[in-house]
Scaffold this active site. Sequence first.
Site, PDB file in Angstrom:
ATOM      1  N   ASP A 180       0.636  -1.399  -0.445  1.00 41.41           N
ATOM      2  CA  ASP A 180      -0.327   0.268   0.287  1.00 41.41           C
ATOM      3  C   ASP A 180       1.155   1.151  -0.256  1.00 41.41           C
ATOM      4  OD1 ASP A 180       0.984  -0.615   2.520  1.00 41.41           O
ATOM      5  OD2 ASP A 180      -1.096  -0.653   3.675  1.00 41.41           O
ATOM      6  N   ASP A 214       3.922   1.043  13.350  1.00 43.64           N
ATOM      7  CA  ASP A 214       3.120  -0.366  13.554  1.00 43.64           C
ATOM      8  C   ASP A 214       4.289  -1.336  13.596  1.00 43.64           C
ATOM      9  OD1 ASP A 214       0.941   1.339  11.205  1.00 43.64           O
ATOM     10  OD2 ASP A 214       2.084   0.309   9.569  1.00 43.64           O
TER      11      ASP A 214
END
Length: 889
Positions: free
Chosen positions: A71, A482
């Site tokens: 992404d 993340d």
Amino acid sequence: MRRTRILTAVLALAAGLLAGTPPALAAGSTAKVTLAADTYTWKNARIDGGGFVPGIVFNRSEKNLIYARTDIGGAYRWQEASKTWTPLLDSVGWNDWGHTGVVSLASDSVDPNKVYAAVGTYTNNWDPGNGAVLRSADRGASWQKTDLPFKLGGNMPGRGMGERLAIDPNKDSVLYLGAPSGKGLWRSTDSGVTWSQVTGFPNPGNYQQDPSDSTGYASDNQGIVWVTFDESTGTSGSATKTIYVGVADKDNAVYRSTDAGATWQRVAGQPTGYLPHKGVLDAKNGFLYVAYSDKGGPYDGGKGRLWRYATATGTWTNISPVAEADTYYGFSGLTVDRQHPSTLMATAYSSWWPDTQIFRSTDSGATWTKAWDYTSYPNRSNRYTVDVSTSPWLTFGATPSPPEQTPKLGWMTESLEIDPFNSSRMMYGTGATLYGTENLANWDSGGQFTVKPMVQGLEETAVNDLAAPPSGGAQLFSALGDIGGFRHTDLTKVPSMMYTSPTFTTTTSLDFAETNPDTVVRVGNLDSGPHIAFSTDNGANWFAGTDPSGVSGGGTVAAAADGSRFVWSPAGTGVQYTTGFGSAWSASSGIPSGAVVESDRVDPKTFYGFKSGKFYVSTDGGATFTASSATGLPSGDSVRFKALPGTKGDVWLAGGASDGAYGLWHSTDSGASFTKLAGVDQADTIGFGRAASGASYQTLYTSAKIGGVRGIFRSTDKGATWTRINDDAHQWGWTGAAITGDPRVYGRVYVSTNGRGVIYGDTSDTGGGDGGGGGTDPTPTPTGACTVTYKITNQRSGGFQADVQLGNTGSTAWTGWSLGWAFADGQKITQLWNADYTQSGTAVTAKNLGWNANVAAGSSVSFGFTGSWSGSNTKPTSFKLGPQTCTVA
């Protein structure tokens, strides 16, 4: 797993990314720019994965030709011989940074050399550029680009649906692209060179994740989400007649053309109330399979169904593996076994707890089995085993209670594909890695199949900060979105675990004590728990600090040069300082909330800050700050600055924006005044590394625009001249978060990326000498007493690492030094940092570099090295400083 990248990486981009030439500001000497004067070898500091893989594409006509899309981290091609992935979009430059987000990918089965990628990261104003379709005739080794008149969203909601880009399997000059944002369906008839809207397509979609979102992120219309051809309705060289299209519209989700795209109709009898995540056609049996969810994903989805459409009769059949009432997830990850088309699989992509689920049918969906099921709750029986020995951090250090297990089978499992040439091989993407198996056939025979990471070479982390200590076992510390970040002791190996105790979802900043690198601090984001952690063993182990009141996020942090105190600028409250390890904090005065903070690398009581055009200085350990009178600095907050190791008050500042001051500034008086380097058009990062041979100043590194060219630059002469060290094939999109050189290895630089992980480069330039250089010859003979501490910091079979501290215990300062010793067991030095060295047999001589020649009475200097050994690794017992014997501590 990717939500933090949306909020941290993108907002940083939006703050200071738009390129342009700023007005000329205060002057220094004009810099000379040398372009492509050095050849670098670029690699990743291995993490392996670290992000969401929303798409995997197998070529249907050539075995082992496989692509993966990410992404924000570009696209990759599989290398069967090495079982690794090769990055394909490292050539994306600074101005087109959004093109590292890949919303769809298509591999041409007529001509397998051709591959296409639809790129663009955000459909709202976070990405200033439009999307594009990239086309390659050499499997992604090189690309040509067609810009589109609208944006694409590789990191937008709904990015796991697809594929939105599709090639006609009978006439490969024809391609279709489903657009978001109400832009409809687009077609190319010249192999992707030009595109036009299919004006006859009736429905551009209407689903928005959150219509009230004022940022335009969650409120975007997710649009046309997949295109699928029925290859049985065409012949080679003629356009396929029947085409199916999935639309983000819960009432009108599937459309069909039976005249090669001239006209379109809503498919009759279709289910409603759901979004079509995937549409996969089995031409042999005449079935279109559709995986549905009530939400667009990849995070959300609470209900789902699987349906089968008989293309000959128009009959829809609900083939859901569980009743709708029993779902708490949507379906996606849909695939058909091309060797056995009656076999299909699907995923419960949004089943976060206790685990994802994978379903398999061998009778076209009439009956199903599961990858795991309950025996007696909460106990599970798995058809699989998971082996993460190559990526051990995938356990996340967790010890969950049943029915959760670690490592998990996955989450956000929107992509799942069975190899069209090998029914036993399957790959699927998760929010953190790409998993696969090569014995899938065991599923049906009653045995267990083995799931392993198949992700080496695919690096997909967003980097917020980097630090390379001058000594200790750690080569590099990283602060990542993340997954927190890692301590690398070997850049070529995957670390065993991310930072834990506590484990931040995102680490926003970190630092070490320059003269005591065993002391390390990091700060980050965590839904509940502390936002700061400390280490006293060079980052090997961590313990949590205590938050001051009001902290909501990590912000930035600085460690005193000797590790005695810390200054923290967290989100949610003002700048704070503490002595010790953060058991009690006090508010700093004289500096605004949200300021970026750094420490002087020599004076433990001097700290610096920057906010909204103002530079701030504290000389009392962070208790009080005073605004500098320096002017002409960038007015915004897209600024990064660092103090030079080894010299008090030597500060470099980079940053700005195209509508104001933008560049690189230098101060030698602790920020009281700054001089702008006139030859640097724009600069966004600054870092330091080991000095070149014969140089008296450490090497500078920056991500900048110099001489009208964007790139990664190096200067070995204090910014008087610059060398571009990357090239157009190695740009990695946006590299504006952090950069640092290596204090131990001349020429080595670590570069942050926003989705391609930590890149490091090594130079072919021999200017660093055999050890990295910077020494003086001859070395003045020091006088007075000396003491030596020799410490082995890491030892393994055949190899070890050691730190040496040389102390001046006399009454006279040294203006140069040379330390000699002999190894008792024949040890050999393989690399030495912070000094020059020679070794002849067992005898070693280490001498000063230009920047650490001066050692005041009562002070010390340190260097370190790696070496090899066999048999024994006895420590040296005698050291000589010139003719003098030192005391061994």
